[in-house]
Motif scaffolding. Sequence first.
Motif, PDB file in Angstrom:
ATOM      1  N   ALA A   1      16.903   1.677  13.123  1.00  0.00           N
ATOM      2  CA  ALA A   1      15.531   1.424  12.930  1.00  0.00           C
ATOM      3  C   ALA A   1      14.430   2.321  13.048  1.00  0.00           C
ATOM      4  CB  ALA A   1      15.328   0.653  14.462  1.00  0.00           C
ATOM      5  N   ARG A   2      14.891   3.381  12.157  1.00  0.00           N
ATOM      6  CA  ARG A   2      13.979   4.572  12.028  1.00  0.00           C
ATOM      7  C   ARG A   2      12.714   3.931  11.216  1.00  0.00           C
ATOM      8  NH1 ARG A   2      14.514   6.222   6.675  1.00  0.00           N
ATOM      9  NH2 ARG A   2      16.511   5.576   5.573  1.00  0.00           N
ATOM     10  N   ARG A   3      11.819   4.732  10.973  1.00  0.00           N
ATOM     11  CA  ARG A   3      10.406   4.721  10.217  1.00  0.00           C
ATOM     12  C   ARG A   3      10.775   5.140   8.893  1.00  0.00           C
ATOM     13  NH1 ARG A   3       4.345   6.119  12.336  1.00  0.00           N
ATOM     14  NH2 ARG A   3       3.503   6.332  10.147  1.00  0.00           N
ATOM     15  N   PHE A   4      10.392   4.459   7.990  1.00  0.00           N
ATOM     16  CA  PHE A   4      10.281   4.938   6.729  1.00  0.00           C
ATOM     17  C   PHE A   4       9.089   4.292   5.959  1.00  0.00           C
ATOM     18  CE2 PHE A   4      12.278   0.796   6.812  1.00  0.00           C
ATOM     19  CZ  PHE A   4      12.162   0.039   5.741  1.00  0.00           C
ATOM     20  N   ASP A   5       8.867   5.100   4.926  1.00  0.00           N
ATOM     21  CA  ASP A   5       7.308   5.116   4.389  1.00  0.00           C
ATOM     22  C   ASP A   5       7.620   4.232   2.969  1.00  0.00           C
ATOM     23  OD1 ASP A   5       8.676   6.544   1.926  1.00  0.00           O
ATOM     24  OD2 ASP A   5       7.667   8.547   2.512  1.00  0.00           O
ATOM     25  N   ALA A   6       6.323   4.013   2.178  1.00  0.00           N
ATOM     26  CA  ALA A   6       6.201   3.259   1.224  1.00  0.00           C
ATOM     27  C   ALA A   6       7.110   3.719  -0.072  1.00  0.00           C
ATOM     28  CB  ALA A   6       4.956   3.079   0.845  1.00  0.00           C
ATOM     29  N   ALA A   7       6.952   4.789  -0.143  1.00  0.00           N
ATOM     30  CA  ALA A   7       7.870   5.517  -1.303  1.00  0.00           C
ATOM     31  C   ALA A   7       9.419   5.115  -1.365  1.00  0.00           C
ATOM     32  CB  ALA A   7       7.784   6.916  -1.559  1.00  0.00           C
ATOM     33  N   GLU A   8      10.045   4.982  -0.202  1.00  0.00           N
ATOM     34  CA  GLU A   8      11.428   4.615   0.225  1.00  0.00           C
ATOM     35  C   GLU A   8      11.542   3.293   0.046  1.00  0.00           C
ATOM     36  OE1 GLU A   8      15.027   5.381   3.549  1.00  0.00           O
ATOM     37  OE2 GLU A   8      12.972   6.621   3.739  1.00  0.00           O
ATOM     38  N   ALA A   9      10.532   2.677   0.822  1.00  0.00           N
ATOM     39  CA  ALA A   9      10.815   1.152   0.581  1.00  0.00           C
ATOM     40  C   ALA A   9      10.636   0.617  -0.954  1.00  0.00           C
ATOM     41  CB  ALA A   9       9.590   0.525   1.277  1.00  0.00           C
ATOM     42  N   LEU A  10      10.021   1.455  -1.766  1.00  0.00           N
ATOM     43  CA  LEU A  10      10.104   1.226  -3.368  1.00  0.00           C
ATOM     44  C   LEU A  10      11.290   1.441  -3.817  1.00  0.00           C
ATOM     45  CD1 LEU A  10       8.573   0.160  -5.753  1.00  0.00           C
ATOM     46  CD2 LEU A  10       7.922   2.402  -6.240  1.00  0.00           C
ATOM     47  N   ARG A  11      12.133   2.715  -3.577  1.00  0.00           N
ATOM     48  CA  ARG A  11      13.054   3.163  -3.884  1.00  0.00           C
ATOM     49  C   ARG A  11      14.420   2.217  -3.581  1.00  0.00           C
ATOM     50  NH1 ARG A  11      13.296   7.551  -1.595  1.00  0.00           N
ATOM     51  NH2 ARG A  11      15.135   7.277  -0.211  1.00  0.00           N
ATOM     52  N   ILE A  12      14.281   1.693  -2.378  1.00  0.00           N
ATOM     53  CA  ILE A  12      15.555   0.862  -2.045  1.00  0.00           C
ATOM     54  C   ILE A  12      15.288  -0.539  -2.340  1.00  0.00           C
ATOM     55  CG2 ILE A  12      15.953   2.359   0.106  1.00  0.00           C
ATOM     56  CD1 ILE A  12      14.658   0.400   1.938  1.00  0.00           C
ATOM     57  N   GLY A  13      14.146  -0.980  -2.828  1.00  0.00           N
ATOM     58  CA  GLY A  13      14.021  -2.518  -3.387  1.00  0.00           C
ATOM     59  C   GLY A  13      13.611  -3.386  -2.115  1.00  0.00           C
ATOM     60  N   LEU A  14      13.000  -2.710  -1.212  1.00  0.00           N
ATOM     61  CA  LEU A  14      12.445  -3.820  -0.226  1.00  0.00           C
ATOM     62  C   LEU A  14      10.956  -4.014  -0.743  1.00  0.00           C
ATOM     63  CD1 LEU A  14      12.120  -4.711   2.596  1.00  0.00           C
ATOM     64  CD2 LEU A  14      11.275  -2.687   3.330  1.00  0.00           C
ATOM     65  N   VAL A  15      10.590  -3.107  -1.319  1.00  0.00           N
ATOM     66  CA  VAL A  15       8.934  -3.732  -1.997  1.00  0.00           C
ATOM     67  C   VAL A  15       9.144  -3.384  -3.530  1.00  0.00           C
ATOM     68  CG1 VAL A  15       7.587  -3.152   0.203  1.00  0.00           C
ATOM     69  CG2 VAL A  15       7.874  -1.445  -1.825  1.00  0.00           C
TER      70      VAL A  15
ATOM     71  N   SER B   1       0.700  -1.133   0.030  1.00  0.00           N
ATOM     72  CA  SER B   1      -0.061   0.027  -0.112  1.00  0.00           C
ATOM     73  C   SER B   1       1.048   1.388   0.150  1.00  0.00           C
ATOM     74  CB  SER B   1      -0.884  -0.187   1.263  1.00  0.00           C
ATOM     75  OG  SER B   1      -1.262   1.408   1.497  1.00  0.00           O
ATOM     76  N   ASP B   2       0.401   2.265  -0.787  1.00  0.00           N
ATOM     77  CA  ASP B   2       1.157   3.623  -0.771  1.00  0.00           C
ATOM     78  C   ASP B   2       1.211   4.309   0.569  1.00  0.00           C
ATOM     79  OD1 ASP B   2      -1.520   4.166  -0.715  1.00  0.00           O
ATOM     80  OD2 ASP B   2      -1.386   5.707  -2.468  1.00  0.00           O
ATOM     81  N   LYS B   3       0.389   3.573   1.568  1.00  0.00           N
ATOM     82  CA  LYS B   3       0.282   3.994   2.738  1.00  0.00           C
ATOM     83  C   LYS B   3       0.933   3.217   4.047  1.00  0.00           C
ATOM     84  CE  LYS B   3      -2.513   7.457   1.521  1.00  0.00           C
ATOM     85  NZ  LYS B   3      -2.058   8.879   1.088  1.00  0.00           N
ATOM     86  N   ALA B   4       1.764   2.091   3.582  1.00  0.00           N
ATOM     87  CA  ALA B   4       2.367   1.397   4.419  1.00  0.00           C
ATOM     88  C   ALA B   4       3.579   2.281   4.986  1.00  0.00           C
ATOM     89  CB  ALA B   4       2.802   0.161   3.616  1.00  0.00           C
ATOM     90  N   VAL B   5       4.146   1.768   6.234  1.00  0.00           N
ATOM     91  CA  VAL B   5       5.122   2.191   6.963  1.00  0.00           C
ATOM     92  C   VAL B   5       6.155   1.011   7.488  1.00  0.00           C
ATOM     93  CG1 VAL B   5       4.215   4.519   7.428  1.00  0.00           C
ATOM     94  CG2 VAL B   5       3.837   2.570   9.175  1.00  0.00           C
ATOM     95  N   PHE B   6       7.286   1.198   7.515  1.00  0.00           N
ATOM     96  CA  PHE B   6       8.078   0.351   7.928  1.00  0.00           C
ATOM     97  C   PHE B   6       9.229   0.598   8.915  1.00  0.00           C
ATOM     98  CE2 PHE B   6       6.718   0.139   3.800  1.00  0.00           C
ATOM     99  CZ  PHE B   6       6.840  -1.288   3.307  1.00  0.00           C
ATOM    100  N   SER B   7       9.584  -0.155   9.532  1.00  0.00           N
ATOM    101  CA  SER B   7      10.649  -0.085  10.789  1.00  0.00           C
ATOM    102  C   SER B   7      11.387  -1.480  11.107  1.00  0.00           C
ATOM    103  CB  SER B   7      10.397   0.664  11.843  1.00  0.00           C
ATOM    104  OG  SER B   7      11.346   0.603  12.933  1.00  0.00           O
ATOM    105  N   THR B   8      12.692  -1.600  10.955  1.00  0.00           N
ATOM    106  CA  THR B   8      13.228  -2.902  11.333  1.00  0.00           C
ATOM    107  C   THR B   8      12.960  -3.139  12.961  1.00  0.00           C
ATOM    108  OG1 THR B   8      15.474  -1.827  11.659  1.00  0.00           O
ATOM    109  CG2 THR B   8      14.784  -2.980   9.572  1.00  0.00           C
ATOM    110  N   ALA B   9      13.023  -2.026  13.856  1.00  0.00           N
ATOM    111  CA  ALA B   9      12.515  -1.981  15.217  1.00  0.00           C
ATOM    112  C   ALA B   9      13.572  -2.509  16.208  1.00  0.00           C
ATOM    113  CB  ALA B   9      11.053  -2.780  15.506  1.00  0.00           C
ATOM    114  N   PHE B  10      14.478  -3.573  15.782  1.00  0.00           N
ATOM    115  CA  PHE B  10      15.323  -4.311  16.549  1.00  0.00           C
ATOM    116  C   PHE B  10      16.038  -3.422  17.610  1.00  0.00           C
ATOM    117  CE2 PHE B  10      14.596  -7.343  12.991  1.00  0.00           C
ATOM    118  CZ  PHE B  10      13.679  -8.278  13.692  1.00  0.00           C
TER     119      PHE B  10
END
Length: 270
Positions: free
Chosen positions: A174-188, A134-143
């Motif tokens: 463990a910073r929070r990042f958004d869906a646009a960054e996740a796409l740019r770096i190849g996570l999604v 989703s374009d509203k998804a947010v991510f963090s490794t958290a550990f």
Amino acid sequence: MNLTQLRYTIDDHVAVIRFARPDQMNGITRVMEGELRAAMAAADADDTVRVIVLTGEGRAFCAGMDMGELETLAPGDIHDPAMMRPFDTQARPDFQARYLYFPALSKPVIAAINGAAAGLGIVFALTCDMRFASDKAVFSTAFSRRGLIAEHGIAWLMQHSMAPGVAADLLYSARRFDAAEALRIGLVDRLYPRESLLDETLAYARDLAANASPRSVRVMKRQLWNARFQTLWENVAEANREMVESFRSEDFREGVRHFVEKRPAAFTGR
């Protein structure tokens, strides 16, 4: 299956597995962990299923380990023999770990990341074959913000999905990042509007189920995951062996026939 923390449905050769603890951001419990393993095994063994979609209910995909269980987790829990049994003894040992068995499945798994994904949620996503978000998804490794380390092979998984410095940044901070960054770096791999994510993912999965040889996809999945451990020559040698077997398969004969006869394919997976 008697599922209490997941939902499992099948339609048009696609199994949809949903994390179903929306009030707890789909945090993983030991119960959910066992149910997920059982649901994945059932989908993989079901001849009517050709593609598996993993998603979450509510605002989250999976926010990692349930905090209530994490607080009381025994230090040696990761070595609990009851949770460490091999998923498929025929698969390579790398794909037998407690949370890293999706590559051992014979069918493609697509993550539909509908919302927040953190910690173990990112591990699950990275062991899927594709990740649509989703374009509203947010991510963090958290550990690191829980005093933990890069758990469950996530350091290896991230190194194979993005640049080493990017992986280091996301793990250390463990910073929070958004869906646009996740796409740019190849996570999604793809982004869709939140309201259409599941429909778009299912449309892709159904097309794959209808038009691609299940046998071809099964072999290609194994080739792709094995390639991470192989030299180029080893990968070519494996491809050459598989090519001989593909020419002998029913799906190869059907692949030629339906093209020549200009009709939809009727692949059997054999």
